[in-house]
Motif scaffolding. Structure first.
Motif, mmCIF file in Angstrom:
data_model
loop_
_atom_site.group_PDB
_atom_site.id
_atom_site.type_symbol
_atom_site.label_atom_id
_atom_site.label_comp_id
_atom_site.label_asym_id
_atom_site.label_seq_id
_atom_site.Cartn_x
_atom_site.Cartn_y
_atom_site.Cartn_z
ATOM 1 N N ARG A 105 0.663 -1.107 0.151
ATOM 2 C CA ARG A 105 0.089 -0.021 -0.118
ATOM 3 C C ARG A 105 0.694 1.380 -0.041
ATOM 4 N NH1 ARG A 105 -2.284 -0.396 4.499
ATOM 5 N NH2 ARG A 105 -1.410 0.955 5.382
ATOM 6 N N LEU A 106 1.844 1.657 0.434
ATOM 7 C CA LEU A 106 2.974 2.548 1.099
ATOM 8 C C LEU A 106 4.153 2.409 0.246
ATOM 9 C CD1 LEU A 106 2.578 2.425 5.022
ATOM 10 C CD2 LEU A 106 1.115 3.797 2.945
ATOM 11 N N ASN A 107 3.955 1.460 -0.797
ATOM 12 C CA ASN A 107 5.809 1.842 -1.633
ATOM 13 C C ASN A 107 7.202 1.570 -0.327
ATOM 14 O OD1 ASN A 107 6.713 0.982 -3.577
ATOM 15 N ND2 ASN A 107 6.586 3.396 -3.947
ATOM 16 N N ARG A 108 6.835 0.844 0.556
ATOM 17 C CA ARG A 108 8.037 1.220 1.125
ATOM 18 C C ARG A 108 7.756 0.320 2.680
ATOM 19 N NH1 ARG A 108 5.450 6.319 3.172
ATOM 20 N NH2 ARG A 108 4.751 6.156 4.950
ATOM 21 N N PRO A 109 9.000 -0.046 3.222
ATOM 22 C CA PRO A 109 8.697 -1.510 4.168
ATOM 23 C C PRO A 109 7.636 -0.839 5.139
ATOM 24 C CG PRO A 109 11.261 -1.773 3.882
ATOM 25 C CD PRO A 109 10.605 -0.266 2.809
ATOM 26 N N VAL A 110 7.223 -1.610 5.762
ATOM 27 C CA VAL A 110 6.283 -1.613 6.713
ATOM 28 C C VAL A 110 6.773 -2.581 8.327
ATOM 29 C CG1 VAL A 110 4.163 -0.984 7.828
ATOM 30 C CG2 VAL A 110 4.639 -0.481 5.674
ATOM 31 N N PHE A 111 7.074 -2.135 8.999
ATOM 32 C CA PHE A 111 7.227 -3.415 10.152
ATOM 33 C C PHE A 111 6.357 -3.173 10.816
ATOM 34 C CE2 PHE A 111 11.935 -1.073 9.210
ATOM 35 C CZ PHE A 111 12.396 -2.700 8.964
ATOM 36 N N ASN A 112 5.904 -4.787 11.779
ATOM 37 C CA ASN A 112 4.950 -5.249 12.535
ATOM 38 C C ASN A 112 5.383 -5.427 13.777
ATOM 39 O OD1 ASN A 112 7.050 -7.416 12.189
ATOM 40 N ND2 ASN A 112 5.440 -8.394 10.728
ATOM 41 N N ASP A 113 4.603 -6.243 14.660
ATOM 42 C CA ASP A 113 5.386 -5.802 15.865
ATOM 43 C C ASP A 113 5.949 -7.039 16.045
ATOM 44 O OD1 ASP A 113 3.146 -4.309 16.596
ATOM 45 O OD2 ASP A 113 1.755 -5.465 17.287
ATOM 46 N N TYR A 114 6.299 -8.318 15.240
ATOM 47 C CA TYR A 114 7.642 -8.836 15.303
ATOM 48 C C TYR A 114 8.592 -9.617 15.973
ATOM 49 C CZ TYR A 114 11.733 -12.131 13.885
ATOM 50 O OH TYR A 114 12.655 -13.270 14.692
ATOM 51 N N PHE A 115 9.022 -7.419 16.770
ATOM 52 C CA PHE A 115 10.272 -7.289 17.497
ATOM 53 C C PHE A 115 9.836 -7.963 19.177
ATOM 54 C CE2 PHE A 115 11.397 -4.880 13.423
ATOM 55 C CZ PHE A 115 12.024 -5.199 13.560
ATOM 56 N N PHE A 116 9.142 -7.721 19.829
ATOM 57 C CA PHE A 116 8.670 -7.244 21.015
ATOM 58 C C PHE A 116 8.747 -9.585 21.827
ATOM 59 C CE2 PHE A 116 6.863 -3.857 18.569
ATOM 60 C CZ PHE A 116 6.949 -3.074 18.989
ATOM 61 N N ASN A 117 8.198 -9.994 21.114
ATOM 62 C CA ASN A 117 8.322 -11.567 21.149
ATOM 63 C C ASN A 117 7.693 -11.235 22.742
ATOM 64 O OD1 ASN A 117 8.939 -14.263 21.291
ATOM 65 N ND2 ASN A 117 10.986 -13.616 22.020
#
Length: 340
Positions: free
Chosen positions: A41-53
């Motif tokens: 949608r935004l044509n750029r990387p979008v980071f999700n909640d993966y880092f929180f674990n």
């Protein structure tokens, strides 16, 4: 910061060694951390909640020697510079961070980062507390003044579509924020018992300190805005006994005209703004003193107790005595965590 930890952070990571050699990005972000729909949608990387674990706060050192491309994320992010200087583009604006400067990025903000050099150490603090947003920070600070509420909304309105950001330059001679950030980072890397609980407590303290230290950026104002600001300044300074007629007379305006202009600019009637300002000061007394509620009510200029209790609950969601008890428990909990 602890000298041993600072020395550890200055050492080159495996990714940094590769980037130093290639002078290009060697991203160690796994595909699972990317929101593919958002990227499309935004044509750029979008980071999700993966880092929180299973944790609410994630801390990492930003890798040096390569530029980081434009990206955004579903969480809030703090960029904090331990040494050197960092250059970013945030929502299209160039931003330079120097030692001890802090940048707070809201959900949806986009930013890219120029290649840091050997002496440019920046920490990323990611958090996803759904109860914290830059809008909430503004609401917290607006409890100090209806004037602040008006100014901050006026200044930040253009940024709201793409996610907001706030820059907190280090105030020379004031280590208030720095001490808390350093403690949070040290606790994260300590891996000691109850670290997650203490880190969350430090984050709450940090947010409160940022609100306390935030300075409203200057912005051009229209004549109507200037008139609204004058009126709000009068309300803030003389809330116990000020009236619209008093202000109109002082500035040589017709009272009806002044009231209409004020309502148009602030979205509140003069009476609503005055009551809100009185309640702001009443709540401060409720939270910080043991004065009887009736004395507080009269001290802020409200004589009708039914009106006071109704408006207090409407504005804050609880009655004064409930608010006082809640404030006491929150304060003792935070102080206990910071003293540990």
């Amino acid at each position: 910061m602890n000298p041993g930890l600072l020395m550890r952070l200055q050492q080159l990571s495996s990714v940094e060694k590769k980037q130093l050699k290639s002078q290009s990005l060697n991203d160690d972000i796994p595909p699972a951390a990317l929101d593919l729909a958002g990227m499309y949608r935004l044509n750029r990387p979008v980071f999700n909640d993966y880092f929180f674990n299973n944790r609410d706060v994630f801390v990492s050192k930003h890798n040096r020697f390569a530029p980081y491309p434009l990206h955004s994320h579903h969480f809030l992010e703090i960029n904090y510079v331990l040494s050197g200087e960092i250059h970013e583009i945030v929502n299209g604006d160039p931003v330079t961070l120097k030692k001890d400067d802090l940048l707070l990025l809201d959900v949806g903000s986009s930013h890219s980062i120029a290649a840091p050099g050997k002496d440019d150490i920046m920490m990323n603090i990611l958090f996803r507390d759904k109860n914290i947003s830059i809008n909430l920070l503004n609401q917290i600070q607006s409890k100090q003044s209806e004037l602040y509420n008006f100014l901050i909304n006026s200044v930040l309105k253009p940024q709201q579509a793409s996610g907001q950001y706030l820059l907190f330059p280090k105030e020379r001679g004031n280590d208030d924020v720095k001490l808390t950030v350093d403690r949070l980072i040290e606790e994260y890397y300590s891996h000691r018992s109850f670290a997650d609980t203490i880190i969350q407590a430090y984050l709450n303290i940090l947010i409160a300190k940022l609100v306390r230290n935030y300075r409203i950026p200057s912005a051009p104002t229209t004549p109507a805005q200037k008139l609204a600001i004058k009126t709000l300044q009068e309300i803030h300074s003389n809330y116990q006994d000020i009236s619209l007629a008093d202000i109109a007379k002082k500035y040589s305006y017709n009272a009806n005209y002044l009231g209409n202009q004020f309502h148009k600019e602030t979205g509140k009637t003069f009476s609503q703004a005055l009551t809100s300002e009185r309640l702001i000061h009443a709540r401060e007394l409720v939270s910080s003193t043991q004065l009887p509620i009736n004395d507080i009510m009269r001290a802020v200029g409200i004589s009708n107790s039914s009106f006071f209790y109704h408006k207090y609950k409407e504005q804050y969601g609880c009655l004064p005595r409930e608010d006082r008890a809640s404030s006491y428990h929150q304060l003792t909990s935070i102080l206990s965590d910071e003293l540990d």
